[in-house]
Design a protein around this motif. Structure first.
Motif, mmCIF file in Angstrom:
data_model
loop_
_atom_site.group_PDB
_atom_site.id
_atom_site.type_symbol
_atom_site.label_atom_id
_atom_site.label_comp_id
_atom_site.label_asym_id
_atom_site.label_seq_id
_atom_site.Cartn_x
_atom_site.Cartn_y
_atom_site.Cartn_z
ATOM 1 N N GLU A 150 0.843 -1.182 0.000
ATOM 2 C CA GLU A 150 0.000 0.000 0.000
ATOM 3 C C GLU A 150 0.888 1.245 0.000
ATOM 4 O O GLU A 150 2.076 1.180 0.344
ATOM 5 C CB GLU A 150 -0.908 -0.006 1.237
ATOM 6 N N LEU A 151 0.314 2.388 -0.395
ATOM 7 C CA LEU A 151 1.083 3.625 -0.407
ATOM 8 C C LEU A 151 1.405 4.034 1.028
ATOM 9 O O LEU A 151 0.505 4.218 1.849
ATOM 10 C CB LEU A 151 0.298 4.728 -1.118
ATOM 11 N N LYS A 152 2.692 4.179 1.305
ATOM 12 C CA LYS A 152 3.126 4.432 2.678
ATOM 13 C C LYS A 152 3.195 5.929 2.980
ATOM 14 O O LYS A 152 3.381 6.747 2.072
ATOM 15 C CB LYS A 152 4.504 3.801 2.909
ATOM 16 N N PRO A 153 3.081 6.307 4.251
ATOM 17 C CA PRO A 153 3.214 7.718 4.625
ATOM 18 C C PRO A 153 4.636 8.208 4.403
ATOM 19 O O PRO A 153 5.573 7.402 4.313
ATOM 20 C CB PRO A 153 2.839 7.730 6.114
ATOM 21 N N PRO A 154 4.815 9.505 4.295
ATOM 22 C CA PRO A 154 6.162 10.048 4.081
ATOM 23 C C PRO A 154 7.102 9.712 5.236
ATOM 24 O O PRO A 154 6.673 9.472 6.369
ATOM 25 C CB PRO A 154 5.921 11.559 3.999
ATOM 26 N N VAL A 155 8.391 9.697 4.920
ATOM 27 C CA VAL A 155 9.424 9.515 5.945
ATOM 28 C C VAL A 155 10.364 10.709 5.889
ATOM 29 O O VAL A 155 10.507 11.365 4.854
ATOM 30 C CB VAL A 155 10.210 8.203 5.734
ATOM 31 N N ASP A 156 10.997 10.974 7.007
ATOM 32 C CA ASP A 156 11.895 12.131 7.071
ATOM 33 C C ASP A 156 13.187 11.910 6.292
ATOM 34 O O ASP A 156 13.778 12.862 5.775
ATOM 35 C CB ASP A 156 12.217 12.468 8.540
ATOM 36 N N ASP A 157 13.618 10.642 6.189
ATOM 37 C CA ASP A 157 14.883 10.345 5.513
ATOM 38 C C ASP A 157 14.738 9.035 4.749
ATOM 39 O O ASP A 157 14.679 7.963 5.349
ATOM 40 C CB ASP A 157 16.009 10.258 6.539
ATOM 41 N N ILE A 158 14.663 9.106 3.420
ATOM 42 C CA ILE A 158 14.459 7.911 2.612
ATOM 43 C C ILE A 158 15.632 6.951 2.726
ATOM 44 O O ILE A 158 15.487 5.732 2.552
ATOM 45 C CB ILE A 158 14.224 8.303 1.126
ATOM 46 N N SER A 159 16.813 7.458 3.091
ATOM 47 C CA SER A 159 17.986 6.588 3.192
ATOM 48 C C SER A 159 17.876 5.605 4.349
ATOM 49 O O SER A 159 18.562 4.581 4.366
ATOM 50 C CB SER A 159 19.261 7.427 3.339
ATOM 51 N N VAL A 160 17.006 5.899 5.301
ATOM 52 C CA VAL A 160 16.821 4.989 6.439
ATOM 53 C C VAL A 160 16.148 3.695 5.993
ATOM 54 O O VAL A 160 16.382 2.627 6.567
ATOM 55 C CB VAL A 160 15.998 5.687 7.548
ATOM 56 N N VAL A 161 15.297 3.765 4.957
ATOM 57 C CA VAL A 161 14.523 2.593 4.534
ATOM 58 C C VAL A 161 15.008 2.037 3.190
ATOM 59 O O VAL A 161 14.352 1.179 2.605
ATOM 60 C CB VAL A 161 13.022 2.937 4.441
ATOM 61 N N SER A 162 16.153 2.509 2.697
ATOM 62 C CA SER A 162 16.635 2.053 1.396
ATOM 63 C C SER A 162 18.156 2.031 1.371
ATOM 64 O O SER A 162 18.816 2.683 2.175
ATOM 65 C CB SER A 162 16.120 2.980 0.288
ATOM 66 N N THR A 163 18.694 1.269 0.419
ATOM 67 C CA THR A 163 20.142 1.234 0.228
ATOM 68 C C THR A 163 20.545 2.259 -0.833
ATOM 69 O O THR A 163 19.700 2.770 -1.581
ATOM 70 C CB THR A 163 20.589 -0.158 -0.229
ATOM 71 N N GLU A 164 21.811 2.520 -0.921
ATOM 72 C CA GLU A 164 22.307 3.471 -1.926
ATOM 73 C C GLU A 164 22.001 2.981 -3.342
ATOM 74 O O GLU A 164 21.630 3.762 -4.219
ATOM 75 C CB GLU A 164 23.817 3.669 -1.744
ATOM 76 N N LEU A 165 22.153 1.670 -3.563
ATOM 77 C CA LEU A 165 21.868 1.093 -4.876
ATOM 78 C C LEU A 165 20.389 1.231 -5.227
ATOM 79 O O LEU A 165 20.028 1.550 -6.369
ATOM 80 C CB LEU A 165 22.288 -0.379 -4.893
ATOM 81 N N GLU A 166 19.529 1.003 -4.245
ATOM 82 C CA GLU A 166 18.090 1.141 -4.474
ATOM 83 C C GLU A 166 17.718 2.587 -4.790
ATOM 84 O O GLU A 166 16.900 2.849 -5.680
ATOM 85 C CB GLU A 166 17.316 0.650 -3.244
ATOM 86 N N ARG A 167 18.332 3.511 -4.073
ATOM 87 C CA ARG A 167 18.032 4.927 -4.331
ATOM 88 C C ARG A 167 18.489 5.345 -5.720
ATOM 89 O O ARG A 167 17.838 6.151 -6.389
ATOM 90 C CB ARG A 167 18.676 5.816 -3.259
ATOM 91 N N ALA A 168 19.585 4.782 -6.170
ATOM 92 C CA ALA A 168 20.051 5.086 -7.524
ATOM 93 C C ALA A 168 19.058 4.570 -8.561
ATOM 94 O O ALA A 168 18.772 5.248 -9.556
ATOM 95 C CB ALA A 168 21.427 4.467 -7.752
ATOM 96 N N SER A 169 18.507 3.396 -8.325
ATOM 97 C CA SER A 169 17.526 2.829 -9.245
ATOM 98 C C SER A 169 16.240 3.656 -9.258
ATOM 99 O O SER A 169 15.682 3.932 -10.323
ATOM 100 C CB SER A 169 17.217 1.385 -8.850
ATOM 101 N N ILE A 170 15.796 4.055 -8.079
ATOM 102 C CA ILE A 170 14.603 4.908 -7.986
ATOM 103 C C ILE A 170 14.847 6.229 -8.703
ATOM 104 O O ILE A 170 13.974 6.741 -9.419
ATOM 105 C CB ILE A 170 14.231 5.154 -6.510
#
Length: 338
Positions: free
Chosen positions: A261-281
């Motif tokens: 489901e669509l999740k609520p915003p987070v203050d820091d996306i890096s807390v819930v993702s890896t650097e590689l994932e953020r690059a893909s996004i």
């Protein structure tokens, strides 16, 4: 063709793409109520059309029964065009789609659009569940399109007729995220909508392919390209970037093969993702077609987007967790257009 806008930005009509998000802790009922509210809100603001997209087996998207939801939205509004962005034609018998959209056009004359895609809008297992067999797939899309167009023609001597459907002028759009549908739309003389909001790298090549190969038809004399863009607008850049983390998390869940489901915003996306994932996004939600920020930032982004794509129309997706912020985002966009 239904391309006459009610409001303009540099002579460009603006439209809405609603993925009917189901938010974390919410349900489909809430999603549909939110969609009605958004449709009524954007109609009053002056948006040109309101499209819903077919997806299946997605916990965060409620628009699987796309034709049904189009009827619900059209019934709750008065003048905005409502349509599919799109129906994934390989999932369906063409006669059924002709009958469904013939019914919608009969109920809401002059307001219905039929956008068609050739992807399954799901994973392969779900595609099999929808079709029971994968023997008829995306490669047969041109034949299905031809068949569908035939059903909309008035032919009382035909053995199989779409009733309602035949004889009705329902605009057919081809949707794409690559060059295939761009070339087919050009050959058929149909309007084309490109999914720049998740395929930014292919946007300009596909648009050029469409425009260079366009052949006039009874439906359309000149090429007409509507281009998708993600816009998350808020009163400040900081709030907009915070709101945007919901969409980033949605793509993160798809990347991991576990849609949510669509999740609520987070203050820091890096807390819930890896650097590689953020690059893909970042490659998918590229700043070229994902515009996040304050009114001035959004104005600059949309101006740049229009300069690059030369779009005839823009369709805007604002995947935002909080309904009041989603309404405000579209409000800001139209305020800029004034």
């Amino acid at each position: 063709m239904g391309t006459t806008p009610t409001r303009l930005f540099n002579n460009i009509p603006l439209s809405v793409l609603d993925l009917a998000p189901i938010i974390e802790g919410g349900n489909a009922v809430q999603s549909f109520n939110n969609s009605v509210e958004l449709a009524q809100h954007t109609e009053k603001l002056g948006f040109n059309r309101y499209w819903l997209a077919e997806h299946h087996n997605m916990p965060g998207i409620a628009s699987s029964a796309t034709s049904v939801l189009i009827g619900h939205i059209a019934g709750a509004t008065e003048k905005i065009r409502v349509g599919a962005g799109g129906v994934m034609l390989p999932n369906h018998a063409t006669l059924v789609i002709a009958e469904q959209f013939g019914t919608l056009e009969a109920l809401y004359p002059g307001r219905i659009d039929l956008g068609l895609g050739r992807a399954p809008g799901s994973d392969q297992a779900t595609a099999h569940a929808l079709r029971r067999t994968l023997s008829r797939g995306a490669e047969e899309f041109p034949l299905q399109l031809e068949e569908l167009q035939t059903y909309f023609e008035y032919n009382p001597s035909a053995h199989v007729r779409a009733i309602p459907g035949e004889g009705l002028e329902i605009p057919i759009w081809l949707l794409g995220s690559s060059g295939f549908s761009a070339k087919l739309a050009a050959q058929k003389g149909l309007p084309f909508s490109f999914a720049s909001h998740f395929a930014p790298d292919y946007t300009l090549p596909a648009l050029q392919l469409y425009r260079d190969n366009f052949k006039p038809s009874d439906a359309l004399m000149e090429p007409y390209a509507m281009v998708g863009v993600n816009v998350i607008a808020a009163d400040t850049d900081e709030k907009a970037h915070w709101l945007a983390t919901s969409q980033q998390q949605q793509f993160l869940s798809l990347l991991r093969g576990r849609p949510t489901e669509l999740k609520p915003p987070v203050d820091d996306i890096s807390v819930v993702s890896t650097e590689l994932e953020r690059a893909s996004i970042g490659r998918t939600l590229d700043p070229r077609s994902t515009i996040i920020g304050s009114p001035e930032t959004v104005r600059e982004g949309l101006t740049r987007f229009l300069d690059e794509t030369k779009a005839d129309e823009i369709i805007i997706n604002s995947q935002i967790f909080y309904q009041e912020d989603r309404l405000r985002s579209y409000e800001i966009i139209m305020e800029l257009m004034d």
